[in-house]
Design a protein around this motif. Sequence first.
Motif, PDB file in Angstrom:
ATOM      1  N   GLU A 281       2.491   5.031   2.451  1.00 26.35           N
ATOM      2  CA  GLU A 281       1.371   4.577   1.622  1.00 26.35           C
ATOM      3  C   GLU A 281       0.108   5.380   1.918  1.00 26.35           C
ATOM      4  O   GLU A 281      -0.631   5.753   0.997  1.00 26.35           O
ATOM      5  CB  GLU A 281       1.114   3.083   1.872  1.00 26.35           C
ATOM      6  CG  GLU A 281       2.187   2.166   1.318  1.00 26.35           C
ATOM      7  CD  GLU A 281       1.959   0.730   1.711  1.00 26.35           C
ATOM      8  OE1 GLU A 281       2.182  -0.169   0.863  1.00 26.35           O
ATOM      9  OE2 GLU A 281       1.553   0.473   2.870  1.00 26.35           O
TER      10      GLU A 281
ATOM     11  N   VAL B 152      -0.514  -0.903   6.808  1.00 26.58           N
ATOM     12  CA  VAL B 152      -0.256   0.213   5.896  1.00 26.58           C
ATOM     13  C   VAL B 152       0.826   1.093   6.500  1.00 26.58           C
ATOM     14  O   VAL B 152       0.816   1.358   7.710  1.00 26.58           O
ATOM     15  CB  VAL B 152      -1.531   1.049   5.666  1.00 26.58           C
ATOM     16  CG1 VAL B 152      -1.251   2.212   4.722  1.00 26.58           C
ATOM     17  CG2 VAL B 152      -2.653   0.190   5.106  1.00 26.58           C
ATOM     18  N   THR B 153       1.742   1.571   5.688  1.00 22.98           N
ATOM     19  CA  THR B 153       2.790   2.468   6.175  1.00 22.98           C
ATOM     20  C   THR B 153       2.324   3.912   6.062  1.00 22.98           C
ATOM     21  O   THR B 153       1.436   4.233   5.261  1.00 22.98           O
ATOM     22  CB  THR B 153       4.077   2.296   5.356  1.00 22.98           C
ATOM     23  OG1 THR B 153       3.844   2.784   4.020  1.00 22.98           O
ATOM     24  CG2 THR B 153       4.514   0.844   5.306  1.00 22.98           C
ATOM     25  N   PRO B 154       2.892   4.815   6.845  1.00 18.24           N
ATOM     26  CA  PRO B 154       2.556   6.234   6.706  1.00 18.24           C
ATOM     27  C   PRO B 154       2.800   6.756   5.292  1.00 18.24           C
ATOM     28  O   PRO B 154       2.050   7.617   4.816  1.00 18.24           O
ATOM     29  CB  PRO B 154       3.471   6.912   7.731  1.00 18.24           C
ATOM     30  CG  PRO B 154       3.675   5.873   8.787  1.00 18.24           C
ATOM     31  CD  PRO B 154       3.754   4.577   8.027  1.00 18.24           C
TER      32      PRO B 154
ATOM     33  N   GLU C  87       6.140  -0.523  19.101  1.00 17.10           N
ATOM     34  CA  GLU C  87       6.659  -1.505  18.161  1.00 17.10           C
ATOM     35  C   GLU C  87       5.847  -2.789  18.205  1.00 17.10           C
ATOM     36  O   GLU C  87       5.637  -3.443  17.183  1.00 17.10           O
ATOM     37  CB  GLU C  87       8.127  -1.809  18.490  1.00 17.10           C
ATOM     38  CG  GLU C  87       8.790  -2.788  17.539  1.00 17.10           C
ATOM     39  CD  GLU C  87      10.231  -3.048  17.895  1.00 17.10           C
ATOM     40  OE1 GLU C  87      10.890  -3.817  17.177  1.00 17.10           O
ATOM     41  OE2 GLU C  87      10.717  -2.471  18.891  1.00 17.10           O
TER      42      GLU C  87
ATOM     43  N   ASP D 169      -3.183   1.497  17.924  1.00 10.72           N
ATOM     44  CA  ASP D 169      -2.626   2.437  16.953  1.00 10.72           C
ATOM     45  C   ASP D 169      -3.457   3.711  16.912  1.00 10.72           C
ATOM     46  O   ASP D 169      -4.689   3.656  16.971  1.00 10.72           O
ATOM     47  CB  ASP D 169      -2.627   1.835  15.534  1.00 10.72           C
ATOM     48  CG  ASP D 169      -1.966   0.480  15.470  1.00 10.72           C
ATOM     49  OD1 ASP D 169      -0.745   0.431  15.318  1.00 10.72           O
ATOM     50  OD2 ASP D 169      -2.693  -0.542  15.565  1.00 10.72           O
TER      51      ASP D 169
ATOM     52  N   TRP E 174      -3.839   7.152  14.372  1.00 13.00           N
ATOM     53  CA  TRP E 174      -3.473   7.713  13.071  1.00 13.00           C
ATOM     54  C   TRP E 174      -4.057   9.113  12.910  1.00 13.00           C
ATOM     55  O   TRP E 174      -5.097   9.438  13.475  1.00 13.00           O
ATOM     56  CB  TRP E 174      -4.049   6.857  11.941  1.00 13.00           C
ATOM     57  CG  TRP E 174      -3.300   5.614  11.582  1.00 13.00           C
ATOM     58  CD1 TRP E 174      -3.467   4.362  12.122  1.00 13.00           C
ATOM     59  CD2 TRP E 174      -2.278   5.484  10.584  1.00 13.00           C
ATOM     60  NE1 TRP E 174      -2.613   3.470  11.523  1.00 13.00           N
ATOM     61  CE2 TRP E 174      -1.883   4.126  10.579  1.00 13.00           C
ATOM     62  CE3 TRP E 174      -1.671   6.376   9.699  1.00 13.00           C
ATOM     63  CZ2 TRP E 174      -0.906   3.638   9.715  1.00 13.00           C
ATOM     64  CZ3 TRP E 174      -0.706   5.899   8.841  1.00 13.00           C
ATOM     65  CH2 TRP E 174      -0.323   4.549   8.857  1.00 13.00           C
TER      66      TRP E 174
ATOM     67  N   GLN F 118      -1.193  -7.177   6.448  1.00 12.03           N
ATOM     68  CA  GLN F 118       0.120  -6.568   6.201  1.00 12.03           C
ATOM     69  C   GLN F 118       0.215  -5.155   6.755  1.00 12.03           C
ATOM     70  O   GLN F 118       1.302  -4.643   6.983  1.00 12.03           O
ATOM     71  CB  GLN F 118       0.406  -6.560   4.686  1.00 12.03           C
ATOM     72  CG  GLN F 118       1.804  -6.078   4.319  1.00 12.03           C
ATOM     73  CD  GLN F 118       2.059  -6.161   2.819  1.00 12.03           C
ATOM     74  OE1 GLN F 118       1.438  -6.967   2.124  1.00 12.03           O
ATOM     75  NE2 GLN F 118       2.944  -5.328   2.322  1.00 12.03           N
TER      76      GLN F 118
ATOM     77  N   TRP G 224       1.533   8.071  12.171  1.00  9.13           N
ATOM     78  CA  TRP G 224       1.147   6.888  12.954  1.00  9.13           C
ATOM     79  C   TRP G 224       1.794   7.008  14.321  1.00  9.13           C
ATOM     80  O   TRP G 224       2.955   7.384  14.448  1.00  9.13           O
ATOM     81  CB  TRP G 224       1.622   5.609  12.271  1.00  9.13           C
ATOM     82  CG  TRP G 224       1.461   4.389  13.143  1.00  9.13           C
ATOM     83  CD1 TRP G 224       0.326   3.666  13.342  1.00  9.13           C
ATOM     84  CD2 TRP G 224       2.468   3.783  13.960  1.00  9.13           C
ATOM     85  NE1 TRP G 224       0.560   2.632  14.225  1.00  9.13           N
ATOM     86  CE2 TRP G 224       1.876   2.678  14.618  1.00  9.13           C
ATOM     87  CE3 TRP G 224       3.828   4.054  14.198  1.00  9.13           C
ATOM     88  CZ2 TRP G 224       2.587   1.863  15.497  1.00  9.13           C
ATOM     89  CZ3 TRP G 224       4.525   3.230  15.076  1.00  9.13           C
ATOM     90  CH2 TRP G 224       3.899   2.147  15.711  1.00  9.13           C
TER      91      TRP G 224
END
Length: 360
Positions: free
Chosen positions: A35, A31-33, A145, A126, A128, A29, A141
């Motif tokens: 979270e 992780v969002t920035p 897309e 990605d 981070w 799933q 992040w």
Amino acid sequence: SRCLNHLKTLGIDRTDEMYLSTALGGLNQGVTPLEMTAAYVPFANGGTYYTPITFTKICDTNGGLILSNEPKASTVYEKAGTTTLMTEMLQSVVTNGTGTAAAIKNGAGQKIAVAGKTGTTTSSVDYWFAGYTPYYTCSVWYGYEFNKPISTAEKGAAAKLWAAIMSRVHENLSPRPFTTSSEGLVSCTICKYSGMLPSAICNSDPRGDAIITATFISGTEPTQTCQVHQTVTICTRARDDAGKYYRASEYCKDYTKKEITGTYREISDLSYQYMILEDAFPRDWDYELTHSLEVCPFCTAVFGGITPPAGGEGTGGEGVGGDENPGETSGNTAEIIINTFNPQYSYNWYKLSKNGVIIK
């Protein structure tokens, strides 16, 4: 499951993702920035997690309270020493690690304390950077897309964006240290490459003194002495498959022998063969000693004695080290020696006299 349960206490519930990739942070799933930022907050404030909110209250035009939205708090790390250690480690990422691009200053040019961590996924899809100061926590992040590798020219982009944002946020703020606690912590000197107590040769690492002072939660400090650093005598005539000089044999000459100090880490046979086949060695491989169990094959064969097959051709004879006089070999041409060894080795070749005695 223990790690996933802990992750859930930090607001990232992925308890249904029982995959092997999860151990490396490869969540299905993701992780969002938001979270990630919330998960870093406990490091910055002594161990308390706060559920993220976007507003604290709503008032009418007269200032009357219409709606209050207090953040929900929960203790994640009970020992202050845990967050202190994490902050110390994450500060080192910014001061002399992979996150130096995230260092910031205020409007007066004064340095603001920063702790954080970079992150890169497979094939650089990605980037981070998640970090915090004594004032704020922020995560960035950087990517596309769709899963598309990021160019090398954009390396460090997440940390640079983080710094650009946080520099403006801290423009009018004064420097101050992180809130830390020494309760339950002990300090001791260790080898920074093994994490163990330093041996007598850790200060002889070719990169410089490897002995540092580190902080531990009491009872977790190392008790064993460093076994990673070793001093060996190598021969500069031949290298192994991994590009390392072999250990010297009894037949190696003094002028080709050299005593060096380096690291010798436990590496599985499978991993070792993969590194050789794919030429995928660690960045600090230059300081690693040979992992070959053989001693220098060149000097052992040449000075230890070779009995070539009839006609002076082939790849050997009765074996290595058989002659009583290690200064002589049975052939009279350099080709005999060349044919005896794998061409991957890097040798300093010798000329041969007519009677086979090797001459420099």
